[in-house]
Write a protein that holds these residues in place. Structure first.
Motif, mmCIF file in Angstrom:
data_model
loop_
_atom_site.group_PDB
_atom_site.id
_atom_site.type_symbol
_atom_site.label_atom_id
_atom_site.label_comp_id
_atom_site.label_asym_id
_atom_site.label_seq_id
_atom_site.Cartn_x
_atom_site.Cartn_y
_atom_site.Cartn_z
ATOM 1 N N PRO C 657 0.820 -1.209 0.000
ATOM 2 C CA PRO C 657 0.000 0.000 0.000
ATOM 3 C C PRO C 657 0.856 1.262 0.000
ATOM 4 N N PRO C 658 0.320 2.340 -0.515
ATOM 5 C CA PRO C 658 1.030 3.620 -0.491
ATOM 6 C C PRO C 658 0.970 4.217 0.908
ATOM 7 N N PRO C 659 1.859 5.171 1.194
ATOM 8 C CA PRO C 659 1.765 5.840 2.504
ATOM 9 C C PRO C 659 0.476 6.668 2.604
ATOM 10 N N ALA C 660 0.163 7.069 3.837
ATOM 11 C CA ALA C 660 -1.079 7.795 4.081
ATOM 12 C C ALA C 660 -1.160 9.040 3.230
ATOM 13 N N SER C 661 -2.354 9.288 2.717
ATOM 14 C CA SER C 661 -2.519 10.509 1.928
ATOM 15 C C SER C 661 -3.689 11.283 2.494
ATOM 16 N N GLY C 662 -3.953 12.415 1.927
ATOM 17 C CA GLY C 662 -5.042 13.259 2.395
ATOM 18 C C GLY C 662 -4.578 14.099 3.569
ATOM 19 N N GLU C 663 -5.530 14.618 4.313
ATOM 20 C CA GLU C 663 -5.130 15.412 5.473
ATOM 21 C C GLU C 663 -6.023 15.122 6.664
ATOM 22 N N GLY C 664 -5.567 15.558 7.822
ATOM 23 C CA GLY C 664 -6.327 15.324 9.039
ATOM 24 C C GLY C 664 -5.493 14.601 10.076
ATOM 25 N N VAL C 665 -6.182 13.945 10.994
ATOM 26 C CA VAL C 665 -5.505 13.280 12.089
ATOM 27 C C VAL C 665 -5.408 11.784 11.746
ATOM 28 N N PRO C 666 -4.296 11.127 12.120
ATOM 29 C CA PRO C 666 -4.197 9.703 11.824
ATOM 30 C C PRO C 666 -5.268 8.899 12.581
ATOM 31 N N LEU C 667 -5.815 7.932 11.879
ATOM 32 C CA LEU C 667 -6.817 7.057 12.481
ATOM 33 C C LEU C 667 -6.188 5.685 12.700
ATOM 34 N N VAL C 668 -6.358 5.164 13.901
ATOM 35 C CA VAL C 668 -5.932 3.796 14.161
ATOM 36 C C VAL C 668 -7.193 2.962 14.365
ATOM 37 N N ALA C 669 -7.364 1.972 13.518
ATOM 38 C CA ALA C 669 -8.554 1.126 13.614
ATOM 39 C C ALA C 669 -8.258 -0.050 14.525
ATOM 40 N N THR C 670 -9.269 -0.431 15.258
ATOM 41 C CA THR C 670 -9.099 -1.497 16.236
ATOM 42 C C THR C 670 -10.104 -2.592 15.966
ATOM 43 N N ARG C 671 -9.594 -3.780 15.771
ATOM 44 C CA ARG C 671 -10.482 -4.917 15.593
ATOM 45 C C ARG C 671 -10.752 -5.517 16.952
ATOM 46 N N THR C 672 -11.911 -6.037 17.154
ATOM 47 C CA THR C 672 -12.117 -6.713 18.410
ATOM 48 C C THR C 672 -13.018 -7.925 18.236
ATOM 49 N N VAL C 673 -12.572 -9.028 18.781
ATOM 50 C CA VAL C 673 -13.387 -10.241 18.786
ATOM 51 C C VAL C 673 -14.352 -10.146 19.961
ATOM 52 N N TYR C 674 -13.781 -9.785 21.125
ATOM 53 C CA TYR C 674 -14.601 -9.641 22.314
ATOM 54 C C TYR C 674 -15.503 -8.416 22.130
ATOM 55 N N GLY C 675 -16.778 -8.620 22.100
ATOM 56 C CA GLY C 675 -17.698 -7.506 21.921
ATOM 57 C C GLY C 675 -17.845 -7.111 20.465
ATOM 58 N N GLY C 676 -17.263 -7.879 19.532
ATOM 59 C CA GLY C 676 -17.340 -7.539 18.125
ATOM 60 C C GLY C 676 -18.594 -8.075 17.463
ATOM 61 N N ALA C 677 -18.480 -8.324 16.152
ATOM 62 C CA ALA C 677 -19.662 -8.684 15.372
ATOM 63 C C ALA C 677 -20.366 -9.926 15.915
ATOM 64 N N ASP C 755 -6.741 -2.059 1.636
ATOM 65 C CA ASP C 755 -5.381 -2.566 1.865
ATOM 66 C C ASP C 755 -4.822 -2.178 3.231
ATOM 67 N N MET C 756 -5.656 -1.579 4.072
ATOM 68 C CA MET C 756 -5.281 -1.196 5.432
ATOM 69 C C MET C 756 -4.151 -0.165 5.454
ATOM 70 N N ALA C 757 -3.927 0.537 4.344
ATOM 71 C CA ALA C 757 -2.929 1.596 4.348
ATOM 72 C C ALA C 757 -3.335 2.632 5.394
ATOM 73 N N PRO C 758 -2.357 3.269 6.056
ATOM 74 C CA PRO C 758 -2.688 4.261 7.087
ATOM 75 C C PRO C 758 -3.530 5.382 6.488
ATOM 76 N N VAL C 759 -4.480 5.860 7.269
ATOM 77 C CA VAL C 759 -5.318 6.965 6.757
ATOM 78 C C VAL C 759 -5.306 8.137 7.707
ATOM 79 N N LEU C 760 -5.558 9.305 7.105
ATOM 80 C CA LEU C 760 -5.766 10.517 7.880
ATOM 81 C C LEU C 760 -7.250 10.862 7.756
ATOM 82 N N VAL C 761 -7.821 11.310 8.854
ATOM 83 C CA VAL C 761 -9.260 11.614 8.798
ATOM 84 C C VAL C 761 -9.543 13.009 9.331
ATOM 85 N N ARG C 762 -10.616 13.582 8.828
ATOM 86 C CA ARG C 762 -11.156 14.822 9.390
ATOM 87 C C ARG C 762 -12.347 14.444 10.249
#
Ligand SMILES: Cc1cc2nc3c(=O)[nH]c(=O)nc-3n(C[C@H](O)[C@H](O)[C@H](O)COP(=O)(O)O)c2cc1C
Ligand code: SF4
Ligand code: SF4
Ligand code: SF4
Ligand code: FES
Ligand code: FES
Lengths: 167, 432, 769
Positions: C657-677, C755-762
């Motif tokens: 994947p390419p490095p993060a693009s766009g602008e904003g604050v980095p988002l870290v996504a968290t998967r969880t089995v416990y309490g998940g889907a 592709d789970m590439a790092p993202v920046l979000v507003r």
């Protein structure tokens, strides 16, 4: 009691123990000085101050006779009922006190006015002074006759509540 | 009145020695001064071995030998723990030492620390002895100020300090591994052995555990010499012993005797002033409540480990409880059963469940609902429980009851049928 | 039985001793109880549970005679010694056993006929085998209030408890959740939580399995079955890629219970399950379950019989070029048959797998791999990225165990997590995992037996970190890697050689496919969903879904074929670190549903191509033939405990994947089995369901003009999220926001690229809290 006060109490003795868990008992004893017994909040505060889980703290507190996880009266009167004292009239002292405070003769309890808790104690190490009584955590005294014991709790009822008796 | 051949300086001096100056005057800290930097730790240990001093906490294990079990090459810090939990019914001798003679205990604890190369000593004192704990706290402070505790003791290079740690009410914390658990801030439940504390004790480190009286005997052993001590009393169990005597005696209290020199009769009738007019000895628990009970026929037994063992009981903690013929043996047994039921830590099943069961059966007997088959049942339960538990508490619960049923079977049978009305107690004259 | 530790009687230099007159041997250090069991002599035990920790000698049930030792010895804590003479059947031993059982039963309610444990209860069994015939206890029994709820899922009947300490030791030492303790003393001792609060823990259910009596029981299972009218089937858990081995308790065609195996898999879960894996099975009859085929027509939805629906699907697909998308929880058989369609029934079809492309992970996967069981022997365990407690739950227990055994635990990653307390962890800035990896290299090089756990999702997004980590591991020949996978059967799908979903997405966009077949695939609830949303918007061809539960994708499908779940069907899953394990059917599943692989086979038939297999096992052989990763692996070889893949499951043709693009604050996504889907579909786990929250530190919240409780949406170059509630928390790093995957409505998935590439979000507030 709040965790900061407990921490401040522990700070001077921290270095004496290679494992900080040893601070749990001093912390519990100190926390108990505030209300005479340990509330849920007190135990949670000890947990916070020492870093162990509240459940663990409660498991320790509930193991020991002199840590109270249920409310007690302003003054706690512990009557030794073990063998030597029994031979010297402990049962008579016990009955007289339970009668006088209107509490259950089997289990003791706290007087209706909330001032006096009568509880059984096992051998207090003052068998030479049987029948002996310990008030709060102060020195054990004896020998007591039933009449003298009743006089003692009457005096205690009037006396002010002791502030911090335990280290 | 000063006592000849006393090991305990406050007794020798005939007054409390709670001030450091007073203790020094009475010869205090001479032992430590003579040893620090002068005597090799191993030599000191050897002196303890030669003295023949046996543990005064109950088990009577030779003190010097126990010290020698600590590994010499361990990289872990070592500790000495003084067992001041004194909770054995009928026992209050350690209380006297701590109350009247705290410095001699500190000195003894320091000597033991030096002998094994410990970094710290702990005094685990029962929570109910708050008064004694404060006396010890003050003594520790004074000793520290005077350079008897802390860094570089008496410029010998030996660092050593003492912590007074308060229990919170649990007899089982007198058992050495339960004590360690409690001192580590946990529930006071005995550990599985091995490993023994000498190898893995406090915080998993090599630890020497001794009773207050044992440790307090060390300074005179150093100053007067191991040979002097070894020459007191019988060869296998030399020295003096503090007996606490209570119950139906006129002058309850602590009496220091040279082991083997005094009979039980002398202890009761000469030292403790005998019984009330017209009363006879019914039962004696000579070494605390956890030993087999004996009757009048054994009054002439000399008080020492072997002699007492010879008549089927034990010297134990030296807490001698006397009951005269006004008392009811079944009630006495019930009371002890209640004690052990209350104090069982609950870790192992035979003791946790067994002690409750014993109590219930005895309660029925006292209530006059005993059955003849209860004797067989009790004996079978004793057989099934004793020697099979994690720690000796359950054996301590069984010994006095089992022996009483044997010795006083007629009383038991009578009580089973008729119950036992509460006898008149021996009341005090006034608050002492 | 699992209660005894497995003993390897094949090692050299064993200690010889005498057991009841026989000369036997066992490795030095083996406890007598285990050694005896290995030699066919059962010594009764209650407190001993070697998986929990060293013996405590509490119950005294295991006393035996050892010549030369005073009194009886506890076999659970006495190691074998050369020429030791052990007797286990003497009168003294018998008397002791009678004694312990007699006192334990004295206050026991003896209500076996109404007890859930009845029939599978060690106390009952041992009383039968070793106990006294009659009770001599005539005193009133100790009474306790009847069963109380230790949590929503666990009932405690104190009268039945024999105070063996197993449950509290599990809580304190294995799970280390600090929740369950023994309180009070002596005969009043009782197990409880703090002030009787509900037991909160991710692994609480294991205490039911370790309890040797019926004191702890599963509430959803209470009074449901008796052990003699059920069948137990060994299977595996298909809720996360750990692949814990399970046992399904089945009655009247339904899964009534999931437990740890009585014969655990030492290489994987060691008999422990996470609470999700244990209790999610009621999802198989949840509201969202698809119980009948759905045909979506202009006039509305109608249900159809399975026959008709498969015919309908064949009709829709016939003559078209299909895109086939296989979901990450699909079995090897389902994925393999789907791939086979391209070569026969659906010529020219494009087949791909959901999940992380992972193009950057090849060097890591090529390194020598470890099983979870190997973590026990490690002197250093590294956790690079991820959050094992949340994402690969049972791996947490191995880490805790390794720490208990003295291993050093260390790691790095962008998110705070529960295991950081086990050692030194370096918090890395999002997108800069490489810096954390660099700081671990030295420790990895210095260790004697290091195991490096690495998070698939985090490293997939950061090629530089993956490369550096691979180099660090490769530098120490003793080091092994253990992938903390993100998806249930991700490894299996890769091992089959399926390309990532981009292949189908591109084909949809380009119009080169004109029908879509989704096999347990839900692209509209997954990272990258925005792209799929857009692509499907203009897609005119039919969409056919094979699925067990309704989701965003089945809502859009023209035809839904109801499939069985992991508790109901046969199949093969490959765990995150490449262990091939078999699902075995427990429950039958709804009348109108069939196993995914059977549906695919039926579809092929209808399309005129008869596949050469009729059973799942035959399908496995056929679809794995020629795949190097599966070389030599047969269903038989996988057996009950599974086998590792023959070669790493590498990805086919994915780019980094390419490095993060766009602008904003980095988002870290968290998967969880416990309490998940899975938790959301399960009534038993409903209270654990994790809320859709965006977590951030106070200054970060201030910088984005949001407060705790605000409702916000996020926007990134990949799309827009659903609504999330802001939670401001201390202890979180500043300058980054955290959002969960798998939350209700999949809000976070909307801003993430596939592709789970790092993202920046507003962050945009839509509603004040
Ligand atoms: C139930 C129980 C209670 C005990 N209580 C005490 C006690 O209060 N004080 C004591 O010194 N030893 C007590 N002991 C003995 C100790 O375990 C240990 O043997 C002793 O402290 C060793 O010291 P010593 O060798 O100096 O006697 C107790 C033992 C048991 C089994
Ligand atoms: S014998 Fe009694 S006191 Fe000792 S460990 Fe067992 S239960 Fe606890
Ligand atoms: S609840 Fe079960 S596991 Fe827990 S202590 Fe009681 S008997 Fe043992
Ligand atoms: S850790 Fe994963 S595989 Fe194991 S029980 Fe939990 S969800 Fe299932
Ligand atoms: S028996 Fe009462 S103080 Fe010892
Ligand atoms: S199994 Fe050995 S003591 Fe419990």
């Amino acid at each position: 009691m709040d965790a900061d006060r407990i921490r401040a109490h522990l700070d001077p003795i921290r270095h004496e123990f290679a494992d900080p868990r040893s601070l749990v008992m001093p912390a519990l004893k100190f926390a108990q000085t505030e209300k005479g017994h340990l509330t849920r909040e007190d135990m949670a505060a000890v947990a916070e101050a020492t870093g162990y889980s509240p459940s663990f703290i409660e498991s320790v507190a509930s193991f020991y006779d002199r840590l109270y996880t249920r409310p007690v009266g302003n003054r706690v009167v512990s009557v030794c009922v073990t063998l030597s004292c029994m031979l010297r009239g402990a049962d008579e002292v016990w009955d007289a006190l339970c009668e006088h405070e209107g509490v259950d003769h089997h289990h003791g309890g706290t007087s209706a006015d909330g001032r006096i808790t009568i509880q059984e104690a096992q051998c207090l190490g003052y068998c030479d002074k049987g029948a002996c009584i310990q008030v709060d955590a102060e020195e054990t005294k004896g020998p007591y006759t039933p009449e003298e014991a009743v006089k003692l709790v009457e005096e205690l009822r009037e006396a002010p509540t002791p502030a911090e008796l335990w280290r | 009145m000063p006592i000849l051949n006393s090991v305990y300086r406050h007794r020798e001096a005939g007054r409390p020695l709670t001030e450091l100056a007073a203790y020094r005057e009475a010869g205090g800290y001479k032992a430590l001064e003579s040893v620090l930097g002068e005597t090799d730790a191993d030599d000191l240990q050897y002196a303890f071995v030669r003295s023949g001093l046996r543990g005064r906490g109950g088990a009577g294990f030779p003190m010097g030998r126990k010290a020698s079990f600590l590994p010499k090459d361990s990289r872990l810090p070592k500790y000495v723990v003084c067992n001041a939990d004194e909770s054995e019914p009928g026992t209050f001798k350690d209380r006297e030492i701590m109350e009247m003679n705290p410095f001699q205990l500190l000195e003894g604890l320091t000597l033991a620390g030096y002998a094994i190369g410990a970094v710290r000593g702990y005094i685990y004192i029962r929570g109910e002895y708050e008064h004694q704990a404060r006396v010890l706290d003050a003594a520790v402070r004074a000793a520290r100020e005077a350079g008897f505790l802390g860094k570089d003791l008496l410029r010998s290079g030996f660092d050593y300090d003492i912590t007074v740690y308060r229990g919170a009410g649990a007899y089982i914390c007198g058992e050495e591994t339960a004590l360690l658990e409690s001192l580590e801030g946990k529930r006071g439940q005995p550990r599985l052995k091995p490993p023994f504390p000498a190898v893995a004790g406090l915080y998993g480190s090599p630890t020497l555990i001794n009773n207050v009286e044992t440790l307090t005997a060390l300074p005179p052993i150093v100053t007067r010499g191991a040979d002097w001590y070894a020459a007191l009393g019988p060869e296998k169990s030399p020295g003096t012993k503090l007996f606490s005597i209570s119950g139906h005696v006129v002058r309850p209290g602590n009496y220091e005797i040279v082991l083997g020199d005094t009979t039980l009769r002398e202890l009761i009738f000469e030292h403790a002033g005998g019984l009330r007019e017209g009363r006879r000895v019914k039962a004696v628990w000579v070494g605390g409540s956890s030993v087999p009970v004996i009757g009048e026929e054994h009054l002439d037994t000399p008080l020492d480990y072997e002699s007492l063992q010879g008549i089927g009981t034990a010297l134990g903690s030296g807490g001698c409880i006397v009951m005269d013929d006004s008392g009811c043996i079944v009630r006495a047994c019930l009371r002890l059963a209640s004690f052990y039921r209350h104090e069982s830590c609950g870790k192992c099943s035979p003791c946790r469940e067994g002690t409750s069961w014993f109590e219930r059966i005895l309660q029925r007997m006292v209530d006059g609902d005993g059955r003849m088959e209860d004797f067989e049942l009790l004996e079978s339960l004793f057989r099934r429980v004793s020697g099979k538990t994690l720690c000796p508490l359950a054996d301590g619960a069984i010994a006095p009851i089992r022996s009483a049923i044997k010795l006083f079977r007629d009383d038991f049978i009578r009580v089973c049928q008729e119950g036992s009305p509460r006898p008149e107690p021996m009341l005090p004259a006034s608050v002492g | 039985m699992a209660e005894y530790a497995p003993v390897d009687l094949t090692v050299e230099n064993q200690v010889e001793f005498e057991l009841d007159g026989r000369r036997v041997a066992a490795p030095a250090g083996t406890m007598l109880a285990d050694a005896c069991y290995a030699h066919g002599v059962e010594i009764p035990i209650f407190c001993y549970e070697p998986r929990i920790g060293p013996p405590i000698g509490a119950c005294r049930m295991c006393l035996v005679e050892v010549e030369g030792m005073r009194g009886l010895q506890t076999a659970c804590s006495t190691p074998v010694a050369p020429d030791m003479v052990v007797r286990t059947t003497t009168d003294a031993v018998k008397e002791a056993q009678d004694g312990v059982l007699e006192v334990l039963l004295a206050n026991h309610p003896l209500d076996c006929p109404v007890c859930d444990k009845g029939g599978e209860c060690p106390l009952q069994d041992r009383t039968f085998k070793f106990g006294p015939g009659t009770s001599r206890y005539v005193e009133p029994k100790r009474h306790q209030p009847k069963p109380l709820n230790l949590s929503h899922r666990i009932a405690l009947d104190r009268e039945r408890c024999i105070s063996c300490f197993r449950c509290v030791r599990f809580s304190q030492e294995v799970a280390q959740d600090g929740e369950l303790t023994m309180q009070e003393r002596g005969a009043r001792s009782e197990i409880t939580t703090f002030s009787g609060d509900p037991y909160r823990g991710r692994f609480s259910g294991n205490i039911i399995d370790v309890c040797p009596v019926g004191a702890l029981t599963s509430i959803p299972y209470r009074f449901v079955s008796r052990p003699w009218d059920v069948q137990n089937t060994p299977s595996v858990c298909g809720l996360c890629p750990v692949g814990c081995n399970t046992e399904l308790t089945v009655r009247e065609g339904r899964t009534k219970r999931v437990t740890g195996r009585p014969e655990p898999n030492p290489a994987v879960e060691e008999g422990w399950l996470c609470d999700t894996g244990r209790w999610a099975y009621d999802a198989s009859w949840s509201q969202a379950r698809i119980t009948a085929a759905v045909v979506r027509e202009a006039t509305g939805d109608r249900t159809a019989t399975l026959e008709d629906a498969v015919d309908g699907a064949a009709a829709l697909l016939r003559g078209r070029t299909a895109g086939i998308l296989v979901g990450t929880a699909a079995t090897v058989e389902e994925a393999g048959i789907a791939a086979d369609l391209a070569g026969g029934a659906l010529p020219g079809a494009v087949v791909a797998r959901m999940g992380i492309p992972g193009g950057a992970l090849a060097p890591l996967r090529a390194l020598p791999g470890a099983q979870l069981g190997d973590v026990d022997d490690a002197d250093l365990v590294v956790v690079a990225g991820g959050d094992p407690s949340a994402q690969q739950p049972v791996a947490e227990l191995r880490l805790r165990k390794a720490r208990r055994f003295g291993a050093t635990v260390t790691g790095c990653g962008p998110r705070p997590h529960a295991l950081e307390a086990l050692g030194t962890f370096i918090r890395t800035a999002p997108g800069d995992l490489a810096a954390g990896v660099a700081s671990l290299a030295e420790a990895i090089a210095a260790a004697t037996r290091p195991v490096v756990m690495w998070d698939e999702a985090d490293l997939a997004g950061e090629p530089a970190a993956a490369e550096a980590l691979a180099a660090a591991i490769a530098a120490n020949p003793a080091a092994r890697q253990l992938e903390l996978g993100a998806e249930v059967n991700g490894s299996g799908l890769r091992a089959l050689g399926l390309p990532d979903a981009g292949a189908v997405l591109d084909a949809v966009r380009a119009g080169t496919v004109d029908a879509l077949l989704l096999v347990h695939a839900d692209p509209l609830d997954a990272p990258g969903r925005a792209a799929w949303d857009a692509a499907l918007e203009g897609f005119a061809g039919p969409v056919i879904a094979i699925a067990s539960h309704a989701d965003a994708t089945t809502e859009r499908a023209d035809l839904v074929l109801p499939a069985l779940t992991m508790w109901e069907q046969e199949g093969t899953l490959v765990s995150m670190n490449g262990r091939v394990q078999r699902l075995r059917p427990g429950a039958r599943g709804p009348e109108g549903a069939a196993a995914g692989w059977e549906l695919l086979v039926a579809l092929a038939h209808r399309l005129g191509v008869v596949p050469g297999y009729r059973t799942a096992a035959a399908a496995f052989r056929a679809v794995t033939a020629g795949r190097p990763a599966f070389a030599g692996i047969t269903p038989e070889a996988a057996g009950v405990l599974g086998v590792p893949l023959a070669a790493p499951a590498q990805v086919a043709g994915a780019s980094a994947p390419p490095p993060a693009s766009g602008e904003g604050v980095p988002l870290v996504a968290t998967r969880t089995v416990y309490g998940g889907a899975a938790a959301r579909r399960s009534a038993a786990l409903a209270d654990t369901a994790a809320p859709a929250e965006l977590r951030m530190a106070p200054d970060t919240a201030a910088a984005h003009w949001v407060n705790d409780g605000d409702r916000v949406v996020l926007r990134s170059s990949s799309g827009e999220s659903g609504r999330l509630t802001v939670r401001v928390g201390d202890g979180l790093p500043e300058g980054v926001v955290f959002a969960p995957l798998g939350a209700p409505g999949s809000p976070t998935e909307g801003v993430l690229p596939a592709d789970m590439a790092p993202v920046l979000v507003r962050v945009a507030r839509v509603e004040a809290g």
